[in-house]
Design an enzyme around this catalytic site. Structure first.
Site, mmCIF file in Angstrom:
data_model
loop_
_atom_site.group_PDB
_atom_site.id
_atom_site.type_symbol
_atom_site.label_atom_id
_atom_site.label_comp_id
_atom_site.label_asym_id
_atom_site.label_seq_id
_atom_site.Cartn_x
_atom_site.Cartn_y
_atom_site.Cartn_z
ATOM 1 C CD GLU A 11 38.988 37.497 31.823
ATOM 2 O OE1 GLU A 11 38.692 36.780 30.846
ATOM 3 O OE2 GLU A 11 39.459 38.644 31.715
ATOM 4 C CG ASP A 59 42.605 41.172 35.698
ATOM 5 O OD1 ASP A 59 42.043 40.151 36.124
ATOM 6 O OD2 ASP A 59 42.212 41.810 34.705
ATOM 7 C CG ASP A 118 43.585 41.106 31.613
ATOM 8 O OD1 ASP A 118 42.563 41.815 31.743
ATOM 9 O OD2 ASP A 118 43.538 39.930 31.205
ATOM 10 C CB SER A 119 41.589 46.470 30.749
ATOM 11 O OG SER A 119 41.775 47.008 32.037
ATOM 12 C CE LYS A 155 39.160 41.274 37.140
ATOM 13 N NZ LYS A 155 39.178 40.486 35.887
ATOM 14 C CD GLU A 165 33.797 42.949 31.340
ATOM 15 O OE1 GLU A 165 34.667 42.335 31.992
ATOM 16 O OE2 GLU A 165 34.048 43.622 30.320
HETATM 17 O O1 KIV Z 1 41.141 43.954 32.986
HETATM 18 C C1 KIV Z 1 40.180 44.580 33.445
HETATM 19 O O2 KIV Z 1 40.177 45.803 33.590
HETATM 20 C C2 KIV Z 1 39.012 43.809 33.803
HETATM 21 C C3 KIV Z 1 37.715 44.546 33.752
HETATM 22 C C4 KIV Z 1 37.243 44.614 32.353
HETATM 23 C C5 KIV Z 1 36.733 43.906 34.619
HETATM 24 O O3 KIV Z 1 39.096 42.643 34.036
#
Ligand code: KIV
Length: 293
Positions: A127, A95, A56-57, A125, A194
């Site tokens: 968090e 993500d 989600d970056s 994934k 991270e």
């Molecule tokens: O969104 C992403 O790229 C991530 C990384 C910062 C681990 O979750």
């Protein structure tokens, strides 16, 4: 519609959970990178990257927001589909964006299912530590592998006091170590750490029975992750300390753009090899048709 039938550009065998565990057992480091688009994914396919994360970056690296909070499933799914088309064989991680899993386990399962059904991801994934254990269990019980994410969790950056190292004090480090255990007990197949101090990462890795991936958390994990845009000078706002730069694609692109603008202005572009023509007989015929003979 599943995208899994796409042809591999590399002839590479599909990376499975078993392959990742086998690497961990053999002590062979696992490679992981973020990716958001088809052309980059084709390069990652050829380079043999094990795990590709559609992070989600992308809210920051692709869409230009200041955080990942505005990212939605509707933004993520087309990018995940494009990446899967580019890398049929990498282990693909979808993500889960902000508020797609926090409100309820049911919502978490439905959104995780979208990554699997619509973008042919291999896992999702999310968090968080003990507070997401019920969500992890629900998704895992639905048959979807989950990667945990501890340490600096960008969706909680405000609560964590910014984009900063997590686990520098002993109590904070203990909390992360306990959270890693709780996530493993809940059924995650892997955990991303991270910006956690290297020795804390080492303790978690030694105790873990699932692959631990480091992003800025030192060399002792089972694998390493970098953000693609940081590696190639493609994120102009800042460069985190942990990001090794492998090339300055941003500079190459900027130089090319400046040259293009200058050449169009001077008339140096285009040249005959850059345009298409029409045969003389057809052009004469055209003139007749236009009454301009
Ligand atoms: O969104 C992403 O790229 C991530 C990384 C910062 C681990 O979750």
């Amino acid at each position: 519609m599943s995208e899994k039938g796409a042809m591999s550009t590399s002839g590479r065998k599909k990376v499975t959970l078993g392959d990742l565990y086998a690497k961990m057992e053999r002590g062979e480091p696992i490679t992981m990178l973020t990716c958001y688009d088809y052309p980059t994914a084709t390069f990652m396919e050829q380079a043999g990257v094990d795990i590709v994360l559609v992070g989600d970056s992308l809210g920051m690296t692709i869409l230009g927001y200041d955080s990942t909070l505005p990212v939605t499933m509707e933004m993520m799914i087309p990018h995940a589909q494009a990446v899967r088309r580019g890398t049929p064989s990498a282990f693909l991680v979808g993500d889960m964006p902000y508020m797609t899993y926090q409100p309820s386990t049911e919502r978490a399962i439905l959104n995780a299912g979208r990554f699997m059904a619509e973008a042919a991801c291999d896992c999702v994934k999310l968090e968080g530590g003990v507070e997401v254990v019920e969500r992890v269990k629900g998704i895992v019980d639905s048959g979807i592998p989950v990667m945990g994410h501890l340490g600096l969790t960008p969706q909680s950056a405000i609560a964590l006091g910014g984009f900063r190292v997590q686990g520098r004090s002993a109590p904070q480090a203990k909390k992360i170590i306990d959270a890693a255990r709780a996530l493993e007990d809940a059924g995650v197949f892997s955990i991303l750490l991270e910006m956690v101090p290297d020795r804390v990462c080492e303790i978690i890795t030694e105790r873990a029975s699932v692959p631990i991936i480091s992003l800025g958390s030192g060399p002792k994990a089972h694998g390493q992750l970098l953000i693609f845009h940081d590696m190639f000078g493609l994120y102009p706002k800042f460069k985190p300390k942990m990001a090794k730069v492998y090339g300055n694609a941003g500079q190459v692109i900027l130089d090319g753009l400046k040259a293009y603008v200058a050449e169009v202005r001077s008339g140096a572009f285009p040249q005959p090899e850059n345009w298409f023509g029409i045969k003389d007989d057809q052009f004469a015929e055209l003139k007749k048709l236009l009454g301009e003979e």
